[in-house]
Design a protein around this motif. Sequence first.
Motif, PDB file in Angstrom:
ATOM      1  N   THR A   1       0.859  -1.246   0.212  1.00 24.85           N
ATOM      2  CA  THR A   1       0.004  -0.154   0.149  1.00 24.85           C
ATOM      3  C   THR A   1       0.877   1.054   0.189  1.00 24.85           C
ATOM      4  O   THR A   1       0.352   2.434  -0.309  1.00 24.85           O
ATOM      5  CB  THR A   1      -1.024   0.040   1.401  1.00 24.85           C
ATOM      6  OG1 THR A   1      -0.076   0.054   2.480  1.00 24.85           O
ATOM      7  CG2 THR A   1      -1.803  -1.089   1.131  1.00 24.85           C
ATOM      8  N   THR A   2       2.057   1.323   0.590  1.00 27.15           N
ATOM      9  CA  THR A   2       2.799   2.292   0.574  1.00 27.15           C
ATOM     10  C   THR A   2       3.967   2.286  -0.523  1.00 27.15           C
ATOM     11  O   THR A   2       4.814   3.210  -0.560  1.00 27.15           O
ATOM     12  CB  THR A   2       3.714   2.458   2.009  1.00 27.15           C
ATOM     13  OG1 THR A   2       4.208   1.339   2.241  1.00 27.15           O
ATOM     14  CG2 THR A   2       2.636   2.521   3.248  1.00 27.15           C
ATOM     15  N   LYS A   3       3.993   1.422  -1.322  1.00 26.97           N
ATOM     16  CA  LYS A   3       4.999   1.196  -2.196  1.00 26.97           C
ATOM     17  C   LYS A   3       5.217   2.504  -3.235  1.00 26.97           C
ATOM     18  O   LYS A   3       4.124   3.087  -3.706  1.00 26.97           O
ATOM     19  CB  LYS A   3       4.677   0.289  -3.178  1.00 26.97           C
ATOM     20  CG  LYS A   3       5.847  -0.297  -4.153  1.00 26.97           C
ATOM     21  CD  LYS A   3       5.857  -1.391  -5.137  1.00 26.97           C
ATOM     22  CE  LYS A   3       6.690  -1.730  -5.660  1.00 26.97           C
ATOM     23  NZ  LYS A   3       6.506  -2.999  -6.652  1.00 26.97           N
ATOM     24  N   LYS A   4       6.374   3.104  -3.205  1.00 28.90           N
ATOM     25  CA  LYS A   4       6.653   4.373  -4.136  1.00 28.90           C
ATOM     26  C   LYS A   4       6.606   4.010  -5.426  1.00 28.90           C
ATOM     27  O   LYS A   4       6.702   2.858  -6.027  1.00 28.90           O
ATOM     28  CB  LYS A   4       8.148   4.688  -3.666  1.00 28.90           C
ATOM     29  CG  LYS A   4       9.052   4.017  -4.257  1.00 28.90           C
ATOM     30  CD  LYS A   4      10.554   4.616  -4.094  1.00 28.90           C
ATOM     31  CE  LYS A   4      11.820   3.929  -4.532  1.00 28.90           C
ATOM     32  NZ  LYS A   4      11.722   3.847  -5.991  1.00 28.90           N
ATOM     33  N   ASP A   5       6.562   5.012  -6.098  1.00 31.12           N
ATOM     34  CA  ASP A   5       6.321   4.759  -7.523  1.00 31.12           C
ATOM     35  C   ASP A   5       7.828   4.197  -8.208  1.00 31.12           C
ATOM     36  O   ASP A   5       8.943   5.250  -7.853  1.00 31.12           O
ATOM     37  CB  ASP A   5       6.109   6.355  -8.339  1.00 31.12           C
ATOM     38  CG  ASP A   5       5.864   6.242  -9.773  1.00 31.12           C
ATOM     39  OD1 ASP A   5       6.295   5.262 -10.600  1.00 31.12           O
ATOM     40  OD2 ASP A   5       5.069   6.793 -10.379  1.00 31.12           O
ATOM     41  N   PRO A   6       7.867   3.278  -8.567  1.00 24.17           N
ATOM     42  CA  PRO A   6       9.125   2.785  -9.138  1.00 24.17           C
ATOM     43  C   PRO A   6      10.001   3.665 -10.259  1.00 24.17           C
ATOM     44  O   PRO A   6      11.178   3.493 -10.528  1.00 24.17           O
ATOM     45  CB  PRO A   6       8.995   1.356  -9.689  1.00 24.17           C
ATOM     46  CG  PRO A   6       7.473   1.390 -10.298  1.00 24.17           C
ATOM     47  CD  PRO A   6       6.912   2.240  -9.006  1.00 24.17           C
ATOM     48  N   ASN A   7       9.065   4.520 -10.656  1.00 20.94           N
ATOM     49  CA  ASN A   7       9.644   5.497 -11.779  1.00 20.94           C
ATOM     50  C   ASN A   7      10.247   6.682 -11.062  1.00 20.94           C
ATOM     51  O   ASN A   7      10.922   7.607 -12.007  1.00 20.94           O
ATOM     52  CB  ASN A   7       8.674   5.791 -12.897  1.00 20.94           C
ATOM     53  CG  ASN A   7       8.380   4.646 -13.531  1.00 20.94           C
ATOM     54  OD1 ASN A   7       9.035   4.063 -14.287  1.00 20.94           O
ATOM     55  ND2 ASN A   7       7.068   4.318 -13.796  1.00 20.94           N
ATOM     56  N   LEU A   8      10.305   7.089  -9.956  1.00 18.82           N
ATOM     57  CA  LEU A   8      10.790   8.115  -9.248  1.00 18.82           C
ATOM     58  C   LEU A   8      12.178   7.842  -9.037  1.00 18.82           C
ATOM     59  O   LEU A   8      12.902   6.560  -8.536  1.00 18.82           O
ATOM     60  CB  LEU A   8      10.189   8.396  -7.771  1.00 18.82           C
ATOM     61  CG  LEU A   8       8.895   8.798  -7.792  1.00 18.82           C
ATOM     62  CD1 LEU A   8       8.346   9.058  -6.519  1.00 18.82           C
ATOM     63  CD2 LEU A   8       8.931  10.236  -8.641  1.00 18.82           C
ATOM     64  N   THR A   9      13.171   8.735  -9.247  1.00 16.06           N
ATOM     65  CA  THR A   9      14.728   8.621  -9.008  1.00 16.06           C
ATOM     66  C   THR A   9      15.146   9.932  -8.772  1.00 16.06           C
ATOM     67  O   THR A   9      14.664  11.086  -8.887  1.00 16.06           O
ATOM     68  CB  THR A   9      15.170   8.018 -10.344  1.00 16.06           C
ATOM     69  OG1 THR A   9      16.751   7.810 -10.113  1.00 16.06           O
ATOM     70  CG2 THR A   9      15.255   8.954 -11.356  1.00 16.06           C
ATOM     71  N   ILE A  10      16.535   9.877  -8.221  1.00 13.80           N
ATOM     72  CA  ILE A  10      17.069  11.244  -7.864  1.00 13.80           C
ATOM     73  C   ILE A  10      18.126  11.250  -8.858  1.00 13.80           C
ATOM     74  O   ILE A  10      18.973  10.432  -9.292  1.00 13.80           O
ATOM     75  CB  ILE A  10      17.703  11.171  -6.287  1.00 13.80           C
ATOM     76  CG1 ILE A  10      16.999  10.859  -5.597  1.00 13.80           C
ATOM     77  CG2 ILE A  10      18.759  12.271  -6.202  1.00 13.80           C
ATOM     78  CD1 ILE A  10      17.368  10.733  -3.984  1.00 13.80           C
ATOM     79  N   VAL A  11      18.485  12.403  -9.593  1.00 16.67           N
ATOM     80  CA  VAL A  11      19.364  12.891 -10.568  1.00 16.67           C
ATOM     81  C   VAL A  11      20.083  14.086  -9.964  1.00 16.67           C
ATOM     82  O   VAL A  11      19.387  15.292  -9.592  1.00 16.67           O
ATOM     83  CB  VAL A  11      18.542  13.389 -11.910  1.00 16.67           C
ATOM     84  CG1 VAL A  11      19.588  13.768 -12.915  1.00 16.67           C
ATOM     85  CG2 VAL A  11      17.933  12.265 -12.584  1.00 16.67           C
ATOM     86  N   LYS A  12      21.245  14.010  -9.950  1.00 13.95           N
ATOM     87  CA  LYS A  12      22.616  15.042  -9.637  1.00 13.95           C
ATOM     88  C   LYS A  12      22.869  15.703 -10.578  1.00 13.95           C
ATOM     89  O   LYS A  12      23.548  15.260 -11.568  1.00 13.95           O
ATOM     90  CB  LYS A  12      23.397  14.415  -8.561  1.00 13.95           C
ATOM     91  CG  LYS A  12      24.191  15.581  -7.793  1.00 13.95           C
ATOM     92  CD  LYS A  12      25.100  14.633  -7.001  1.00 13.95           C
ATOM     93  CE  LYS A  12      26.058  15.881  -6.234  1.00 13.95           C
ATOM     94  NZ  LYS A  12      27.042  15.339  -4.939  1.00 13.95           N
ATOM     95  N   SER A  13      22.573  17.184 -10.544  1.00 17.77           N
ATOM     96  CA  SER A  13      23.224  17.947 -11.627  1.00 17.77           C
ATOM     97  C   SER A  13      24.031  18.987 -10.851  1.00 17.77           C
ATOM     98  O   SER A  13      23.351  19.825 -10.081  1.00 17.77           O
ATOM     99  CB  SER A  13      22.066  18.617 -12.430  1.00 17.77           C
ATOM    100  OG  SER A  13      22.783  19.419 -13.447  1.00 17.77           O
ATOM    101  N   GLY A  14      25.296  18.960 -11.015  1.00 12.36           N
ATOM    102  CA  GLY A  14      26.173  19.699 -10.348  1.00 12.36           C
ATOM    103  C   GLY A  14      25.997  19.572  -8.852  1.00 12.36           C
ATOM    104  O   GLY A  14      26.181  18.393  -8.338  1.00 12.36           O
TER     105      GLY A  14
END
Length: 237
Positions: free
Chosen positions: A125-138
């Motif tokens: 029920t609390t599963k995050k969206d598997p398409n969410l990600t962190i992108v580092k720019s600078g």
Amino acid sequence: MVKIAICDDEKSYQEIISYKIEQCLKSKFEMECEIHCFNRLNDLKNHLKSNKIDVVFLDIMINDENAMDWSIKNLKSKYTQIVFMTSFPQCAYNISEANCCYFLVKSRLTEETLTKAIQRALQKTTKKDPNLTIVKSGSRNHIINYQDVVYIETFDNNITLHLVSSDNITIYSSLKEYAQKLPPNFMRCHKCYMVNMNHITGYEPHKFMLSAGGTVPIPPKKYKAVVKTYENYLLNL
């Protein structure tokens, strides 16, 4: 607050499982719960129409009706998790068709099995969206959804993510390396481009048209093969 529904035509078992669930949530997960009990499937169905329930503990046989069959037709929400309970495992003949999060045999119910059932339900029920990600720019970290990426362009060991919002994010990476992180709806249509096939609105020699406007190129020599890959993707969605 975890919202629980229990449907079982034995009132005594409703009381037992309600107490066990409440104690398990408090001791194992440090969570409060709100529990509603029903002894008829129609009452459960009516409650679900106007109330969001996280987990349903559902006896397989209720008033001589197979609740697993009933659930396939009536409990279609992917959010609400179903933990089936039974004293007659043979009644679970169609469990593969039901939205079964966990299966409990009443005579073998222990604190351990109940904990596993609740843990599995909460994870779903609390599963995050598997398409969410962190992108580092600078020095900045961006949280993006891969499905918001229209296409990716590479230049000199940098790649630029072109987003639905018309924002661009540039990061240091090769396209080959970054491609390994992407979901299967991304296709490398050119040595310098990857396209999200969900954002293609059309194609012609030698380019794809995109939902956000603009195009990405397709090399003439690879045009037929690239278009074939895209057509196969559409046919097998």
